[in-house]
Write an enzyme that holds these catalytic residues in place. Structure first.
Site, PDB file in Angstrom:
ATOM      1  N   CYS A  71       2.378   7.608   1.623  1.00  0.00           N
ATOM      2  CA  CYS A  71       3.002   6.944   0.480  1.00  0.00           C
ATOM      3  C   CYS A  71       2.964   7.921  -0.701  1.00  0.00           C
ATOM      4  O   CYS A  71       1.955   8.598  -0.921  1.00  0.00           O
ATOM      5  CB  CYS A  71       2.267   5.651   0.135  1.00  0.00           C
ATOM      6  SG  CYS A  71       2.314   4.460   1.493  1.00  0.00           S
ATOM      7  N   SER A 128       1.367  -4.382   0.879  1.00  0.00           N
ATOM      8  CA  SER A 128       1.522  -3.358  -0.165  1.00  0.00           C
ATOM      9  C   SER A 128       3.015  -3.144  -0.358  1.00  0.00           C
ATOM     10  O   SER A 128       3.630  -2.356   0.365  1.00  0.00           O
ATOM     11  CB  SER A 128       0.841  -2.061   0.278  1.00  0.00           C
ATOM     12  OG  SER A 128      -0.539  -2.259   0.411  1.00  0.00           O
ATOM     13  N   LEU A 129       3.598  -3.834  -1.307  1.00  0.00           N
ATOM     14  CA  LEU A 129       5.056  -3.840  -1.461  1.00  0.00           C
ATOM     15  C   LEU A 129       5.526  -2.635  -2.289  1.00  0.00           C
ATOM     16  O   LEU A 129       6.316  -1.827  -1.828  1.00  0.00           O
ATOM     17  CB  LEU A 129       5.489  -5.153  -2.112  1.00  0.00           C
ATOM     18  CG  LEU A 129       6.993  -5.357  -2.268  1.00  0.00           C
ATOM     19  CD1 LEU A 129       7.688  -5.457  -0.919  1.00  0.00           C
ATOM     20  CD2 LEU A 129       7.267  -6.607  -3.111  1.00  0.00           C
ATOM     21  N   HIS A 130       5.127  -2.576  -3.526  1.00  0.00           N
ATOM     22  CA  HIS A 130       5.326  -1.435  -4.425  1.00  0.00           C
ATOM     23  C   HIS A 130       6.774  -1.182  -4.852  1.00  0.00           C
ATOM     24  O   HIS A 130       7.003  -0.368  -5.757  1.00  0.00           O
ATOM     25  CB  HIS A 130       4.753  -0.137  -3.834  1.00  0.00           C
ATOM     26  CG  HIS A 130       3.312  -0.251  -3.440  1.00  0.00           C
ATOM     27  ND1 HIS A 130       2.338  -0.711  -4.293  1.00  0.00           N
ATOM     28  CD2 HIS A 130       2.684   0.006  -2.260  1.00  0.00           C
ATOM     29  CE1 HIS A 130       1.175  -0.711  -3.668  1.00  0.00           C
ATOM     30  NE2 HIS A 130       1.355  -0.304  -2.433  1.00  0.00           N
ATOM     31  N   CYS A 186     -14.787  -4.004   0.468  1.00  0.00           N
ATOM     32  CA  CYS A 186     -13.550  -3.312   0.852  1.00  0.00           C
ATOM     33  C   CYS A 186     -13.890  -2.292   1.928  1.00  0.00           C
ATOM     34  O   CYS A 186     -14.697  -1.381   1.706  1.00  0.00           O
ATOM     35  CB  CYS A 186     -12.952  -2.632  -0.379  1.00  0.00           C
ATOM     36  SG  CYS A 186     -11.472  -1.676  -0.017  1.00  0.00           S
ATOM     37  N   GLU A 231     -15.091   5.542   2.690  1.00  0.00           N
ATOM     38  CA  GLU A 231     -15.783   4.850   1.622  1.00  0.00           C
ATOM     39  C   GLU A 231     -15.716   3.337   1.808  1.00  0.00           C
ATOM     40  O   GLU A 231     -14.711   2.809   2.285  1.00  0.00           O
ATOM     41  CB  GLU A 231     -15.116   5.230   0.301  1.00  0.00           C
ATOM     42  CG  GLU A 231     -15.835   4.726  -0.905  1.00  0.00           C
ATOM     43  CD  GLU A 231     -15.200   5.312  -2.141  1.00  0.00           C
ATOM     44  OE1 GLU A 231     -14.169   4.762  -2.566  1.00  0.00           O
ATOM     45  OE2 GLU A 231     -15.724   6.305  -2.671  1.00  0.00           O
ATOM     46  N   CYS A 258     -19.604   9.866  -7.752  1.00  0.00           N
ATOM     47  CA  CYS A 258     -19.319  10.289  -6.386  1.00  0.00           C
ATOM     48  C   CYS A 258     -17.981  10.987  -6.242  1.00  0.00           C
ATOM     49  O   CYS A 258     -17.590  11.318  -5.138  1.00  0.00           O
ATOM     50  CB  CYS A 258     -19.320   9.075  -5.457  1.00  0.00           C
ATOM     51  SG  CYS A 258     -20.971   8.621  -5.008  1.00  0.00           S
ATOM     52  N   SER A 303      -4.825  -5.834   4.729  1.00  0.00           N
ATOM     53  CA  SER A 303      -3.776  -5.326   3.843  1.00  0.00           C
ATOM     54  C   SER A 303      -2.964  -4.263   4.573  1.00  0.00           C
ATOM     55  O   SER A 303      -3.510  -3.292   5.071  1.00  0.00           O
ATOM     56  CB  SER A 303      -4.433  -4.722   2.595  1.00  0.00           C
ATOM     57  OG  SER A 303      -3.452  -4.121   1.783  1.00  0.00           O
ATOM     58  N   CYS A 334      -4.857   9.046   6.341  1.00  0.00           N
ATOM     59  CA  CYS A 334      -3.765   8.114   6.644  1.00  0.00           C
ATOM     60  C   CYS A 334      -2.505   8.915   6.932  1.00  0.00           C
ATOM     61  O   CYS A 334      -2.229   9.919   6.280  1.00  0.00           O
ATOM     62  CB  CYS A 334      -3.524   7.173   5.459  1.00  0.00           C
ATOM     63  SG  CYS A 334      -2.273   5.924   5.819  1.00  0.00           S
ATOM     64  N   CYS A 362       0.064   8.017  -3.309  1.00  0.00           N
ATOM     65  CA  CYS A 362      -1.288   7.871  -2.771  1.00  0.00           C
ATOM     66  C   CYS A 362      -1.781   9.218  -2.249  1.00  0.00           C
ATOM     67  O   CYS A 362      -1.233   9.769  -1.300  1.00  0.00           O
ATOM     68  CB  CYS A 362      -1.290   6.848  -1.647  1.00  0.00           C
ATOM     69  SG  CYS A 362      -2.866   6.755  -0.781  1.00  0.00           S
ATOM     70  N   GLY A 373      -6.745   4.138   5.048  1.00  0.00           N
ATOM     71  CA  GLY A 373      -6.008   3.977   6.296  1.00  0.00           C
ATOM     72  C   GLY A 373      -5.136   2.736   6.353  1.00  0.00           C
ATOM     73  O   GLY A 373      -5.207   1.854   5.496  1.00  0.00           O
ATOM     74  N   GLU A 374      -4.275   2.703   7.348  1.00  0.00           N
ATOM     75  CA  GLU A 374      -3.414   1.549   7.622  1.00  0.00           C
ATOM     76  C   GLU A 374      -4.050   0.780   8.777  1.00  0.00           C
ATOM     77  O   GLU A 374      -4.016   1.231   9.937  1.00  0.00           O
ATOM     78  CB  GLU A 374      -2.005   2.036   7.973  1.00  0.00           C
ATOM     79  CG  GLU A 374      -1.110   0.988   8.623  1.00  0.00           C
ATOM     80  CD  GLU A 374      -0.996  -0.313   7.835  1.00  0.00           C
ATOM     81  OE1 GLU A 374      -0.505  -0.289   6.694  1.00  0.00           O
ATOM     82  OE2 GLU A 374      -1.412  -1.356   8.383  1.00  0.00           O
ATOM     83  N   ASN A 383      -3.041   4.765 -11.921  1.00  0.00           N
ATOM     84  CA  ASN A 383      -3.964   5.669 -12.611  1.00  0.00           C
ATOM     85  C   ASN A 383      -3.574   7.097 -12.241  1.00  0.00           C
ATOM     86  O   ASN A 383      -3.776   7.508 -11.102  1.00  0.00           O
ATOM     87  CB  ASN A 383      -5.405   5.411 -12.169  1.00  0.00           C
ATOM     88  CG  ASN A 383      -5.937   4.128 -12.752  1.00  0.00           C
ATOM     89  OD1 ASN A 383      -5.807   3.875 -13.936  1.00  0.00           O
ATOM     90  ND2 ASN A 383      -6.516   3.306 -11.902  1.00  0.00           N
TER      91      ASN A 383
HETATM   92  S1  SF4 Z   1      -0.706   3.203   3.825  1.00  0.00           S
HETATM   93 FE1  SF4 Z   1      -2.240   2.998   2.189  1.00  0.00          FE
HETATM   94  S2  SF4 Z   1      -3.750   4.648   2.547  1.00  0.00           S
HETATM   95 FE2  SF4 Z   1      -1.882   5.122   3.769  1.00  0.00          FE
HETATM   96  S3  SF4 Z   1      -0.664   6.499   2.450  1.00  0.00           S
HETATM   97 FE3  SF4 Z   1       0.077   4.399   2.098  1.00  0.00          FE
HETATM   98  S4  SF4 Z   1      -1.127   3.644   0.318  1.00  0.00           S
HETATM   99 FE4  SF4 Z   1      -2.189   5.478   1.129  1.00  0.00          FE
END
Ligand code: SF4
Length: 382
Positions: A120, A224-226, A109, A96, A345, A202, A116, A123, A170-171, A302
Protein backbone atom coordinates in the site's frame (compact mmCIF):
# COMPACT_ATOMS: atom_id res chain seq x y z
CA UNK A 1 3.85 -28.00 13.34
CA UNK A 2 7.36 -29.34 13.96
CA UNK A 3 10.38 -27.04 13.90
CA UNK A 4 14.15 -27.31 13.90
CA UNK A 5 14.02 -29.18 17.20
CA UNK A 6 11.83 -31.80 15.52
CA UNK A 7 9.27 -31.34 18.27
CA UNK A 8 5.64 -30.38 17.87
CA UNK A 9 4.87 -26.98 19.34
CA UNK A 10 1.62 -27.39 21.28
CA UNK A 11 1.15 -23.64 21.73
CA UNK A 12 -0.54 -23.16 18.36
CA UNK A 13 -2.74 -26.25 18.35
CA UNK A 14 -6.50 -25.78 18.57
CA UNK A 15 -8.44 -28.09 20.86
CA UNK A 16 -9.37 -30.35 17.92
CA UNK A 17 -5.74 -30.59 16.78
CA UNK A 18 -4.46 -31.19 20.29
CA UNK A 19 -7.03 -33.95 20.81
CA UNK A 20 -5.86 -35.56 17.59
CA UNK A 21 -2.27 -35.23 18.79
CA UNK A 22 -3.05 -37.07 22.04
CA UNK A 23 -4.95 -39.76 20.18
CA UNK A 24 -1.92 -40.34 17.98
CA UNK A 25 0.15 -40.67 21.14
CA UNK A 26 -2.26 -43.35 22.33
CA UNK A 27 -3.62 -41.09 25.07
CA UNK A 28 -7.13 -39.96 25.99
CA UNK A 29 -8.53 -36.92 24.19
CA UNK A 30 -9.40 -35.17 27.46
CA UNK A 31 -5.69 -34.61 28.03
CA UNK A 32 -5.96 -31.82 25.46
CA UNK A 33 -8.20 -29.76 27.74
CA UNK A 34 -5.87 -30.26 30.69
CA UNK A 35 -2.82 -29.23 28.74
CA UNK A 36 -4.56 -26.26 27.09
CA UNK A 37 -5.46 -24.85 30.48
CA UNK A 38 -1.86 -25.12 31.61
CA UNK A 39 -0.61 -23.44 28.47
CA UNK A 40 -3.13 -20.67 27.95
CA UNK A 41 -4.66 -20.05 31.38
CA UNK A 42 -1.54 -20.54 33.46
CA UNK A 43 1.12 -19.56 30.92
CA UNK A 44 3.08 -22.77 31.57
CA UNK A 45 5.76 -23.82 29.11
CA UNK A 46 7.30 -26.66 31.12
CA UNK A 47 5.55 -30.04 31.14
CA UNK A 48 6.89 -30.76 34.63
CA UNK A 49 4.72 -27.91 35.96
CA UNK A 50 1.54 -29.69 34.80
CA UNK A 51 0.74 -31.27 38.15
CA UNK A 52 -2.39 -33.11 37.05
CA UNK A 53 -0.50 -34.88 34.27
CA UNK A 54 1.24 -38.10 35.34
CA UNK A 55 5.01 -38.38 35.13
CA UNK A 56 4.94 -41.04 32.43
CA UNK A 57 2.89 -38.81 30.13
CA UNK A 58 4.98 -35.75 30.98
CA UNK A 59 8.09 -37.66 29.94
CA UNK A 60 6.38 -38.77 26.77
CA UNK A 61 5.45 -35.18 25.98
CA UNK A 62 8.93 -33.88 26.69
CA UNK A 63 10.31 -36.34 24.16
CA UNK A 64 8.15 -35.23 21.25
CA UNK A 65 6.61 -31.84 22.04
CA UNK A 66 7.33 -28.37 23.35
CA UNK A 67 5.53 -25.15 24.25
CA UNK A 68 7.39 -22.28 22.70
CA UNK A 69 6.30 -18.72 22.05
CA UNK A 70 8.21 -16.15 20.01
CA UNK A 71 11.29 -14.68 21.66
CA UNK A 72 10.57 -11.42 23.48
CA UNK A 73 13.10 -8.85 22.30
CA UNK A 74 11.65 -5.97 24.31
CA UNK A 75 8.64 -4.95 26.34
CA UNK A 76 7.85 -1.30 27.00
CA UNK A 77 5.14 0.29 29.05
CA UNK A 78 3.92 3.80 28.33
CA UNK A 79 2.84 6.37 30.92
CA UNK A 80 -0.70 5.95 29.62
CA UNK A 81 -0.62 2.17 30.14
CA UNK A 82 -0.02 1.24 26.51
CA UNK A 83 2.37 -1.69 26.25
CA UNK A 84 4.42 -2.82 23.35
CA UNK A 85 6.32 -6.02 22.75
CA UNK A 86 8.81 -6.64 20.00
CA UNK A 87 9.10 -10.37 19.39
CA UNK A 88 11.38 -12.36 17.12
CA UNK A 89 9.83 -15.15 15.09
CA UNK A 90 11.46 -18.25 13.60
CA UNK A 91 12.33 -16.52 10.32
CA UNK A 92 14.53 -14.13 12.31
CA UNK A 93 12.30 -11.10 11.71
CA UNK A 94 10.81 -9.03 14.49
CA UNK A 95 7.14 -8.18 14.73
CA UNK A 96 5.27 -6.02 17.17
CA UNK A 97 2.34 -6.52 19.50
CA UNK A 98 0.60 -3.57 21.12
CA UNK A 99 -1.73 -3.45 24.13
CA UNK A 100 -3.99 -0.45 24.63
CA UNK A 101 -5.99 -0.14 27.85
CA UNK A 102 -8.96 2.17 27.86
CA UNK A 103 -12.13 2.58 29.90
CA UNK A 104 -11.94 -0.83 31.50
CA UNK A 105 -11.05 -2.63 28.28
CA UNK A 106 -7.74 -3.90 27.05
CA UNK A 107 -7.20 -4.32 23.33
CA UNK A 108 -4.29 -6.30 21.94
CA UNK A 109 -3.14 -5.65 18.37
CA UNK A 110 -1.55 -8.79 16.96
CA UNK A 111 0.66 -9.30 13.88
CA UNK A 112 0.06 -12.09 11.37
CA UNK A 113 3.03 -11.75 9.01
CA UNK A 114 6.57 -10.39 9.15
CA UNK A 115 6.47 -7.67 6.50
CA UNK A 116 3.73 -7.48 3.91
CA UNK A 117 3.52 -8.18 0.19
CA UNK A 118 0.67 -5.79 -0.61
CA UNK A 119 2.66 -2.55 -0.87
CA UNK A 120 0.00 0.00 0.00
CA UNK A 121 1.48 3.31 -1.08
CA UNK A 122 1.13 5.08 2.29
CA UNK A 123 2.47 2.16 4.37
CA UNK A 124 6.17 1.69 4.92
CA UNK A 125 5.63 -1.83 6.25
CA UNK A 126 4.49 -2.74 2.76
CA UNK A 127 7.56 -1.08 1.26
CA UNK A 128 9.77 -3.44 3.26
CA UNK A 129 8.27 -6.35 1.38
CA UNK A 130 7.15 -9.71 2.63
CA UNK A 131 9.35 -11.76 4.90
CA UNK A 132 7.35 -14.65 6.32
CA UNK A 133 4.00 -15.91 7.48
CA UNK A 134 3.75 -16.34 11.22
CA UNK A 135 2.83 -19.79 12.47
CA UNK A 136 -0.31 -20.24 14.57
CA UNK A 137 2.01 -20.58 17.59
CA UNK A 138 3.70 -17.28 16.74
CA UNK A 139 0.35 -15.53 16.39
CA UNK A 140 -1.32 -16.90 19.53
CA UNK A 141 2.09 -16.66 21.19
CA UNK A 142 1.72 -12.87 21.13
CA UNK A 143 -1.48 -13.19 23.21
CA UNK A 144 0.23 -15.75 25.44
CA UNK A 145 3.17 -13.42 26.10
CA UNK A 146 0.95 -10.41 26.76
CA UNK A 147 -1.37 -12.38 29.02
CA UNK A 148 1.53 -13.64 31.10
CA UNK A 149 3.05 -10.20 31.47
CA UNK A 150 -0.04 -8.91 33.25
CA UNK A 151 0.27 -11.48 35.97
CA UNK A 152 -3.49 -12.01 36.01
CA UNK A 153 -3.11 -15.66 35.09
CA UNK A 154 -4.66 -17.85 36.41
CA UNK A 155 -7.17 -15.52 38.08
CA UNK A 156 -9.33 -14.92 35.02
CA UNK A 157 -11.60 -12.52 36.90
CA UNK A 158 -10.04 -9.25 35.82
CA UNK A 159 -8.89 -10.07 32.35
CA UNK A 160 -6.34 -7.62 31.07
CA UNK A 161 -6.99 -8.55 27.45
CA UNK A 162 -10.66 -8.14 26.56
CA UNK A 163 -10.33 -7.52 22.82
CA UNK A 164 -7.97 -8.66 20.08
CA UNK A 165 -7.55 -7.08 16.67
CA UNK A 166 -5.62 -8.75 13.86
CA UNK A 167 -4.25 -5.40 12.75
CA UNK A 168 -0.54 -5.67 13.34
CA UNK A 169 1.95 -6.33 10.58
CA UNK A 170 0.77 -8.18 7.51
CA UNK A 171 -2.46 -9.08 5.73
CA UNK A 172 -4.10 -11.72 7.94
CA UNK A 173 -6.18 -13.23 5.14
CA UNK A 174 -2.98 -14.12 3.26
CA UNK A 175 -1.97 -16.31 6.21
CA UNK A 176 -5.43 -17.79 6.47
CA UNK A 177 -5.08 -21.16 8.21
CA UNK A 178 -2.68 -19.96 10.88
CA UNK A 179 -4.75 -16.86 11.61
CA UNK A 180 -7.96 -18.87 11.85
CA UNK A 181 -6.35 -21.37 14.24
CA UNK A 182 -4.99 -18.56 16.40
CA UNK A 183 -8.37 -16.78 16.48
CA UNK A 184 -10.03 -20.08 17.41
CA UNK A 185 -7.71 -20.29 20.41
CA UNK A 186 -8.43 -16.67 21.34
CA UNK A 187 -12.15 -17.47 21.53
CA UNK A 188 -11.92 -20.95 23.08
CA UNK A 189 -12.72 -21.11 26.80
CA UNK A 190 -9.75 -23.42 27.14
CA UNK A 191 -7.72 -20.68 25.46
CA UNK A 192 -8.47 -17.03 26.19
CA UNK A 193 -12.26 -17.05 26.21
CA UNK A 194 -12.63 -13.78 24.29
CA UNK A 195 -16.06 -13.15 22.77
CA UNK A 196 -16.27 -13.48 18.99
CA UNK A 197 -17.60 -9.92 18.90
CA UNK A 198 -14.32 -8.79 20.43
CA UNK A 199 -11.99 -10.52 18.03
CA UNK A 200 -11.61 -8.44 14.86
CA UNK A 201 -9.82 -9.31 11.65
CA UNK A 202 -8.71 -6.32 9.60
CA UNK A 203 -8.17 -6.82 5.88
CA UNK A 204 -7.23 -4.70 2.89
CA UNK A 205 -9.67 -6.74 0.81
CA UNK A 206 -8.66 -10.25 -0.23
CA UNK A 207 -12.11 -11.07 -1.57
CA UNK A 208 -11.97 -14.89 -1.93
CA UNK A 209 -10.59 -15.17 1.56
CA UNK A 210 -13.34 -12.95 3.00
CA UNK A 211 -15.83 -15.43 1.56
CA UNK A 212 -13.84 -18.34 2.95
CA UNK A 213 -13.59 -16.66 6.35
CA UNK A 214 -17.36 -16.54 6.55
CA UNK A 215 -17.46 -20.30 6.14
CA UNK A 216 -15.25 -21.00 9.15
CA UNK A 217 -15.76 -18.21 11.68
CA UNK A 218 -17.85 -15.18 12.57
CA UNK A 219 -15.39 -12.79 14.14
CA UNK A 220 -15.83 -9.06 13.58
CA UNK A 221 -14.48 -7.66 10.30
CA UNK A 222 -12.69 -4.40 9.54
CA UNK A 223 -11.92 -3.17 6.03
CA UNK A 224 -8.96 -0.92 5.26
CA UNK A 225 -10.77 1.15 2.65
CA UNK A 226 -8.68 4.34 2.34
CA UNK A 227 -10.33 5.46 -0.92
CA UNK A 228 -13.95 5.79 -2.08
CA UNK A 229 -13.42 4.95 -5.77
CA UNK A 230 -11.44 2.40 -7.77
CA UNK A 231 -9.18 4.88 -9.54
CA UNK A 232 -7.84 6.26 -6.26
CA UNK A 233 -7.88 2.95 -4.41
CA UNK A 234 -5.85 1.35 -7.19
CA UNK A 235 -3.11 3.85 -6.35
CA UNK A 236 -3.30 3.57 -2.57
CA UNK A 237 -4.10 -0.12 -2.16
CA UNK A 238 -2.79 -1.95 -5.27
CA UNK A 239 -4.71 -5.07 -4.28
CA UNK A 240 -7.76 -3.14 -5.45
CA UNK A 241 -6.76 -3.75 -9.08
CA UNK A 242 -7.41 -7.43 -8.47
CA UNK A 243 -10.45 -7.04 -6.23
CA UNK A 244 -12.18 -3.74 -7.05
CA UNK A 245 -14.85 -2.13 -4.91
CA UNK A 246 -17.62 -3.67 -7.00
CA UNK A 247 -16.67 -7.11 -5.69
CA UNK A 248 -15.10 -6.09 -2.38
CA UNK A 249 -18.10 -4.36 -0.81
CA UNK A 250 -20.55 -7.15 -1.69
CA UNK A 251 -18.12 -9.68 -0.16
CA UNK A 252 -17.95 -7.62 3.03
CA UNK A 253 -21.72 -7.17 3.09
CA UNK A 254 -22.22 -10.91 2.69
CA UNK A 255 -19.79 -11.59 5.51
CA UNK A 256 -21.43 -9.25 8.00
CA UNK A 257 -24.88 -10.49 6.96
CA UNK A 258 -23.84 -13.76 8.56
CA UNK A 259 -23.00 -12.10 11.85
CA UNK A 260 -26.50 -11.37 13.11
CA UNK A 261 -28.59 -8.27 13.67
CA UNK A 262 -26.21 -6.08 15.58
CA UNK A 263 -23.13 -6.62 13.48
CA UNK A 264 -21.42 -4.09 11.29
CA UNK A 265 -18.31 -3.53 9.21
CA UNK A 266 -15.60 -1.28 10.56
CA UNK A 267 -14.18 0.99 7.88
CA UNK A 268 -10.63 2.24 8.29
CA UNK A 269 -9.76 5.30 6.26
CA UNK A 270 -6.34 6.95 6.45
CA UNK A 271 -6.76 10.62 5.57
CA UNK A 272 -4.08 11.90 3.18
CA UNK A 273 -3.86 15.63 2.47
CA UNK A 274 -5.27 16.59 -0.96
CA UNK A 275 -5.37 12.91 -1.95
CA UNK A 276 -8.48 11.39 -0.36
CA UNK A 277 -9.62 14.09 2.11
CA UNK A 278 -11.76 16.29 -0.13
CA UNK A 279 -15.52 16.81 0.19
CA UNK A 280 -16.05 14.90 -3.06
CA UNK A 281 -14.37 11.89 -1.47
CA UNK A 282 -16.65 12.07 1.56
CA UNK A 283 -19.66 12.26 -0.75
CA UNK A 284 -18.45 9.27 -2.75
CA UNK A 285 -17.98 7.37 0.48
CA UNK A 286 -21.51 8.18 1.58
CA UNK A 287 -22.81 6.66 -1.65
CA UNK A 288 -20.41 3.71 -1.60
CA UNK A 289 -21.36 2.62 1.91
CA UNK A 290 -25.08 3.26 1.61
CA UNK A 291 -25.96 -0.43 1.81
CA UNK A 292 -23.29 -1.34 4.36
CA UNK A 293 -23.99 -1.19 8.10
CA UNK A 294 -20.72 0.31 9.25
CA UNK A 295 -18.74 2.51 11.54
CA UNK A 296 -15.99 4.65 10.10
CA UNK A 297 -12.60 5.29 11.66
CA UNK A 298 -10.74 8.26 10.19
CA UNK A 299 -6.99 8.02 10.74
CA UNK A 300 -5.09 11.23 9.96
CA UNK A 301 -1.85 10.29 8.25
CA UNK A 302 1.36 10.71 10.25
CA UNK A 303 4.02 11.73 7.74
CA UNK A 304 7.30 9.87 7.49
CA UNK A 305 10.35 10.62 5.31
CA UNK A 306 9.86 10.08 1.58
CA UNK A 307 6.29 8.93 2.04
CA UNK A 308 5.13 11.57 -0.41
CA UNK A 309 2.00 12.18 1.66
CA UNK A 310 1.00 14.75 4.26
CA UNK A 311 -1.42 14.92 7.12
CA UNK A 312 -4.55 16.97 6.36
CA UNK A 313 -5.24 20.12 8.36
CA UNK A 314 -7.52 19.83 11.37
CA UNK A 315 -10.12 21.82 9.44
CA UNK A 316 -10.02 19.37 6.55
CA UNK A 317 -10.32 16.43 8.93
CA UNK A 318 -13.28 18.00 10.72
CA UNK A 319 -14.96 18.88 7.41
CA UNK A 320 -14.60 15.30 6.21
CA UNK A 321 -15.94 13.92 9.46
CA UNK A 322 -18.88 16.34 9.49
CA UNK A 323 -19.95 15.39 5.99
CA UNK A 324 -20.07 11.71 6.92
CA UNK A 325 -21.65 12.38 10.28
CA UNK A 326 -24.37 14.55 8.77
CA UNK A 327 -25.16 11.73 6.35
CA UNK A 328 -25.90 9.50 9.34
CA UNK A 329 -22.63 7.65 9.73
CA UNK A 330 -20.99 6.84 13.02
CA UNK A 331 -17.54 8.29 12.46
CA UNK A 332 -14.62 8.89 14.78
CA UNK A 333 -11.24 10.59 14.50
CA UNK A 334 -8.58 9.83 17.05
CA UNK A 335 -5.09 10.75 18.01
CA UNK A 336 -2.31 8.42 18.97
CA UNK A 337 -1.07 7.32 22.37
CA UNK A 338 1.87 5.47 23.80
CA UNK A 339 4.16 8.03 22.17
CA UNK A 340 6.78 7.71 24.88
CA UNK A 341 7.35 4.00 24.26
CA UNK A 342 6.95 4.56 20.54
CA UNK A 343 10.04 6.73 20.70
CA UNK A 344 11.85 4.28 22.94
CA UNK A 345 11.56 1.42 20.51
CA UNK A 346 11.57 3.25 17.22
CA UNK A 347 15.08 2.35 16.26
CA UNK A 348 14.85 -1.31 17.02
CA UNK A 349 11.66 -2.00 15.20
CA UNK A 350 12.62 0.36 12.43
CA UNK A 351 13.81 -2.68 10.53
CA UNK A 352 10.37 -4.15 10.42
CA UNK A 353 7.86 -1.44 11.18
CA UNK A 354 8.28 2.31 11.29
CA UNK A 355 6.85 4.55 13.96
CA UNK A 356 4.35 6.15 11.67
CA UNK A 357 2.70 2.92 10.73
CA UNK A 358 2.60 1.88 14.37
CA UNK A 359 0.99 5.15 15.36
CA UNK A 360 -1.69 4.64 12.77
CA UNK A 361 -2.31 1.21 14.16
CA UNK A 362 -2.58 2.53 17.72
CA UNK A 363 -5.25 4.93 16.57
CA UNK A 364 -7.21 2.36 14.63
CA UNK A 365 -6.93 -0.19 17.41
CA UNK A 366 -8.28 2.22 19.98
CA UNK A 367 -11.20 3.12 17.74
CA UNK A 368 -12.02 -0.54 17.28
CA UNK A 369 -11.94 -1.03 21.03
CA UNK A 370 -14.44 1.79 21.43
CA UNK A 371 -16.77 0.22 18.95
CA UNK A 372 -16.58 -3.22 20.42
CA UNK A 373 -17.36 -1.80 23.84
CA UNK A 374 -20.78 -0.59 22.77
CA UNK A 375 -22.01 -2.67 19.91
CA UNK A 376 -24.95 -0.78 18.47
CA UNK A 377 -26.67 -0.80 15.13
CA UNK A 378 -25.02 1.94 13.10
CA UNK A 379 -27.25 4.84 12.17
CA UNK A 380 -26.54 4.36 8.47
CA UNK A 381 -28.22 0.95 8.42
CA UNK A 382 -31.02 1.16 5.98
S1 SF4 B 1 -2.00 -4.57 3.75
FE1 SF4 B 1 -1.62 -3.40 5.64
S2 SF4 B 1 0.48 -3.93 6.28
FE2 SF4 B 1 0.22 -4.59 4.11
S3 SF4 B 1 1.01 -2.86 2.89
FE3 SF4 B 1 -1.22 -2.57 3.09
S4 SF4 B 1 -1.47 -1.25 4.92
FE4 SF4 B 1 0.64 -2.08 4.98
Amino acid sequence: MTDTTGKINLLGLTQAKLEAFFEELGEKRFRAGQVMKWIHHFGVDNFDDMTNVGKALRDKLKACAEIRGPEVVSEDISKDGTRKWVVRVASGSCVETVYIPQNGRGTLCVSSQAGCALDCSFCSTGKQGFNSDLTAAEIIGQVWIANKSFGTVPAKVDRAITNVVMMGMGEPLLNFDNVVDAMTLMMDDLGYGISKRKVTLSTSGVVPMIEKLGQVTDVALALSLHAPNDELRNQLVPLNKKYPLSVLLPACNAYIAGLGEKRFLTIEYTLLKDVNDQPEHARQMIELLRETPCKINLIPFNPFPYSGYERPSNNAIRRFQDLLHNAGYNVTVRTTRGEDIDAACGQLVGQVMDRTRRSERYIAVRQLADEQAGVTVPTNRR
